[in-house]
Design a protein around this motif. Structure first.
Motif, mmCIF file in Angstrom:
data_model
loop_
_atom_site.group_PDB
_atom_site.id
_atom_site.type_symbol
_atom_site.label_atom_id
_atom_site.label_comp_id
_atom_site.label_asym_id
_atom_site.label_seq_id
_atom_site.Cartn_x
_atom_site.Cartn_y
_atom_site.Cartn_z
ATOM 1 N N VAL A 294 0.821 -1.210 0.000
ATOM 2 C CA VAL A 294 0.000 0.000 0.000
ATOM 3 C C VAL A 294 0.854 1.260 0.000
ATOM 4 C CG1 VAL A 294 -1.795 1.276 1.227
ATOM 5 C CG2 VAL A 294 -1.775 -1.220 1.302
ATOM 6 N N ASP A 295 0.592 2.162 -0.946
ATOM 7 C CA ASP A 295 1.171 3.507 -0.907
ATOM 8 C C ASP A 295 0.202 4.394 -0.137
ATOM 9 O OD1 ASP A 295 2.185 6.029 -1.268
ATOM 10 O OD2 ASP A 295 2.300 5.921 -3.456
ATOM 11 N N LEU A 296 0.592 4.782 1.070
ATOM 12 C CA LEU A 296 -0.302 5.548 1.932
ATOM 13 C C LEU A 296 -0.590 6.949 1.417
ATOM 14 C CD1 LEU A 296 1.085 4.660 5.479
ATOM 15 C CD2 LEU A 296 -1.110 3.977 4.514
ATOM 16 N N PHE A 297 0.240 7.430 0.501
ATOM 17 C CA PHE A 297 0.123 8.817 0.070
ATOM 18 C C PHE A 297 -0.228 8.942 -1.413
ATOM 19 C CE2 PHE A 297 2.989 8.369 3.632
ATOM 20 C CZ PHE A 297 2.424 9.235 4.555
ATOM 21 N N ALA A 298 -0.649 7.827 -2.013
ATOM 22 C CA ALA A 298 -1.050 7.849 -3.419
ATOM 23 C C ALA A 298 -2.456 8.438 -3.554
ATOM 24 C CB ALA A 298 -1.035 6.439 -3.990
ATOM 25 N N PRO A 299 -2.767 9.016 -4.705
ATOM 26 C CA PRO A 299 -4.144 9.475 -4.933
ATOM 27 C C PRO A 299 -5.120 8.311 -4.754
ATOM 28 C CG PRO A 299 -2.666 10.287 -6.649
ATOM 29 C CD PRO A 299 -1.861 9.305 -5.838
ATOM 30 N N GLY A 300 -6.182 8.558 -4.041
ATOM 31 C CA GLY A 300 -7.182 7.528 -3.790
ATOM 32 C C GLY A 300 -6.950 6.705 -2.551
ATOM 33 N N ALA A 301 -5.804 6.941 -1.852
ATOM 34 C CA ALA A 301 -5.523 6.151 -0.654
ATOM 35 C C ALA A 301 -6.550 6.392 0.443
ATOM 36 C CB ALA A 301 -4.127 6.468 -0.132
ATOM 37 N N GLU A 302 -7.233 7.565 0.371
ATOM 38 C CA GLU A 302 -8.263 7.852 1.376
ATOM 39 C C GLU A 302 -9.399 6.834 1.337
ATOM 40 O OE1 GLU A 302 -7.076 9.910 -0.788
ATOM 41 O OE2 GLU A 302 -6.073 11.533 0.304
ATOM 42 N N GLY A 303 -9.555 6.167 0.209
ATOM 43 C CA GLY A 303 -10.645 5.203 0.073
ATOM 44 C C GLY A 303 -10.261 3.770 0.380
ATOM 45 N N LEU A 304 -9.106 3.553 1.001
ATOM 46 C CA LEU A 304 -8.668 2.190 1.307
ATOM 47 C C LEU A 304 -9.663 1.472 2.211
ATOM 48 C CD1 LEU A 304 -4.841 2.605 2.028
ATOM 49 C CD2 LEU A 304 -5.871 1.342 0.146
ATOM 50 N N ALA A 305 -9.872 0.180 1.944
ATOM 51 C CA ALA A 305 -10.689 -0.679 2.803
ATOM 52 C C ALA A 305 -10.116 -2.090 2.684
ATOM 53 C CB ALA A 305 -12.149 -0.646 2.382
ATOM 54 N N LEU A 306 -9.027 -2.344 3.396
ATOM 55 C CA LEU A 306 -8.295 -3.598 3.270
ATOM 56 C C LEU A 306 -8.909 -4.670 4.142
ATOM 57 C CD1 LEU A 306 -4.616 -2.248 3.401
ATOM 58 C CD2 LEU A 306 -6.097 -2.534 1.415
ATOM 59 N N ARG A 307 -9.141 -5.838 3.544
ATOM 60 C CA ARG A 307 -9.726 -6.966 4.271
ATOM 61 C C ARG A 307 -8.951 -8.239 3.943
ATOM 62 N NH1 ARG A 307 -13.975 -4.060 2.079
ATOM 63 N NH2 ARG A 307 -15.487 -3.200 3.598
ATOM 64 N N PRO A 308 -9.059 -9.241 4.806
ATOM 65 C CA PRO A 308 -8.464 -10.539 4.466
ATOM 66 C C PRO A 308 -9.216 -11.174 3.306
ATOM 67 C CG PRO A 308 -9.026 -10.394 6.806
ATOM 68 C CD PRO A 308 -9.697 -9.242 6.135
ATOM 69 N N ALA A 309 -8.493 -11.935 2.500
ATOM 70 C CA ALA A 309 -9.146 -12.743 1.475
ATOM 71 C C ALA A 309 -9.943 -13.855 2.155
ATOM 72 C CB ALA A 309 -8.099 -13.326 0.536
ATOM 73 N N PRO A 310 -10.932 -14.436 1.470
ATOM 74 C CA PRO A 310 -11.695 -15.535 2.069
ATOM 75 C C PRO A 310 -10.781 -16.651 2.552
ATOM 76 C CG PRO A 310 -12.736 -14.794 0.045
ATOM 77 C CD PRO A 310 -11.430 -14.065 0.129
ATOM 78 N N GLY A 311 -10.971 -17.057 3.791
ATOM 79 C CA GLY A 311 -10.163 -18.123 4.369
ATOM 80 C C GLY A 311 -8.895 -17.662 5.046
ATOM 81 N N ALA A 312 -8.503 -16.393 4.865
ATOM 82 C CA ALA A 312 -7.283 -15.875 5.492
ATOM 83 C C ALA A 312 -7.553 -15.488 6.941
ATOM 84 C CB ALA A 312 -6.744 -14.677 4.723
ATOM 85 N N ALA A 313 -6.507 -15.580 7.771
ATOM 86 C CA ALA A 313 -6.650 -15.308 9.200
ATOM 87 C C ALA A 313 -6.320 -13.875 9.569
ATOM 88 C CB ALA A 313 -5.754 -16.256 9.996
ATOM 89 N N GLY A 314 -5.935 -13.076 8.572
ATOM 90 C CA GLY A 314 -5.589 -11.692 8.864
ATOM 91 C C GLY A 314 -4.983 -11.013 7.651
ATOM 92 N N VAL A 315 -4.358 -9.863 7.913
ATOM 93 C CA VAL A 315 -3.806 -9.033 6.853
ATOM 94 C C VAL A 315 -2.391 -8.616 7.247
ATOM 95 C CG1 VAL A 315 -3.927 -6.685 5.892
ATOM 96 C CG2 VAL A 315 -5.959 -8.138 5.902
ATOM 97 N N GLY A 316 -1.474 -8.665 6.277
ATOM 98 C CA GLY A 316 -0.152 -8.074 6.412
ATOM 99 C C GLY A 316 -0.059 -6.897 5.463
#
Length: 404
Positions: free
Chosen positions: A10-32
């Protein structure tokens, strides 16, 4: 992907970063999350699925997670935007490999994609592979190819030292890939620290697909933070420095002043001989660099990605070898550096107090590493404490004789 995490870049300062909504993929136990400012890596975070809001992780969540580290990351961003430093010494990139042509091809492709206008030499040391494919891959990439018939990582590292044409030799493990800015960061680090004996960098995960890979990162992985460090002979507040050289970085992403490393005698070929002692060589060269009077520099802008062990059994064996490697290093250091024997003995006492305390906390559910992983390291440490360095010296002698 049971037990694995979804890895986001993730580029935290890229255009559109304000709309981030990161989720685990189905079956994943979390996010890195590998967090960037443009192309520069500035942080890495793990989030268990239970800690992720239903709306997903937003840019604000990620910025808050940086917390107290944000100022350090701001300094890192400012440094990367600074004026170009003077041209450093010539650099050779060394890859020691054995029977892993596909991984070698992947790493070489990442070096070919470096965002730099500077040239560098690539030396591939084939550590006695059974297949000719390693040579074919190396030569197709225009690398200098060296065959080292004595099997063992430190034999191969020394072969690279001898063959390299650069004044700096940068070692990358064949299970890594280099970030596109890796060579520019390497160039900058040596230009800013021309007196250094060794420079290490950041190692982040390539994948978090399995439980073992996530467990390793939860325990800190190979990461050493995002604050640059310059380690000299003594550090205020660290009375055991430099006897715990694992804090300086990892051999997967390290570079040495070639002439200085040769003057130190190169890498100790009784360490990193493969099973049963596939470790200790990087700890030893870090320690000897500082004890020899030259600084060791850790630069977090110097980023590679590493393919961690995928199976829990393989991870457990890795912790076991960390124990054997560390104590083989301590035993060797006590013999070759008797003037520092007291501090090395204190380091051993500190290790046992720390690792046994971790085991007790883990059994009580208050430590991030599983008891079986800590127990494996303790088992390896006991073996390393009682004669593993001598056994490994004998193995390396037999390897030399067989090769000759």
């Amino acid at each position: 992907m049971s037990g694995g995490y979804t890895l986001h870049d993730v580029d935290l300062f890229a255009p559109g970063a304000e709309g981030l909504a990161l989720r685990p993929a189905p079956g994943a136990a979390g996010v890195g999350c590998i967090l960037r400012d443009g192309t520069a890596v500035i942080d890495f975070r793990l989030f268990a699925a239970k800690d992720i809001p239903a709306r997903g992780l937003s840019r604000g969540d990620l910025l808050r997670a940086e917390g107290k580290a944000a100022s350090a990351h701001a300094r890192l961003r400012a440094r990367l935007a600074a004026a170009e430093p003077p041209v450093p010494r010539r650099i050779s990139v060394a890859i020691c490999t054995k029977d892993r042509p596909e991984w070698l091809r992947r790493l070489l492709a990442s070096l070919a994609a470096q965002e730099t206008d500077k040239t560098f030499e690539i030396v591939v040391v084939d550590n006695n592979s059974e297949s000719p494919e390693v040579r074919a891959v190396a030569e197709a990439a225009g690398a200098v190819y060296v065959r080292e018939r004595r099997t063992g990582l430190d034999f191969a590292r020394n072969a690279a030292l001898e063959a390299a044409g650069g004044e700096v030799v940068a070692y990358l493990d064949d299970d890594t890939i280099a970030e596109p800015q890796w060579f520019e960061a390497l160039h900058r680090a040596w230009a800013e620290n021309p007196d250094a004996g060794c420079v290490t960098g950041q190692v982040l995960p390539m994948f978090l697909d399995t439980e073992a890979q996530v467990l390793f990162e939860k325990d800190g992985g190979f990461r050493r933070g995002f604050v640059p460090q310059r380690n000299g002979a003594r550090l205020w507040g660290k009375p055991l420095h430099p006897c715990g050289p694992g804090e300086f970085g990892a051999g997967a992403n390290m570079s040495v002043d070639r002439a200085y490393a040769l003057a130190l005698g190169g890498f100790d070929e009784a360490l990193d001989t493969g099973r049963p002692l596939p470790g200790g060589g990087d700890l030893d060269i870090f320690y000897r660099t500082i004890r020899g009077g030259r600084p060791l520099v850790y630069d977090p802008a110097l980023v590679v990605r590493h393919e961690h062990r995928r199976e829990v059994a393989a991870l457990r064996h890795q912790y076991y070898t960390w124990g054997t490697g560390f104590f083989a290093f301590l035993e060797k250091s006590r013999r070759t550096d008797p003037s520092n024997a007291l501090q090395l003995r204190q380091m051993e006492h500190w290790y046992w107090l720390t690792i046994l305390g971790r085991l007790a906390r883990s059994l009580a559910g208050r430590d991030g590493r599983a008891p079986r992983m800590i127990a494996a390291e303790i088992q390896g440490a006991i073996k390393g404490r009682f004669g593993e360095y001598d056994r490994s010296r004998e193995r390396s002698r037999r390897i030399r004789e067989a090769a000759s």
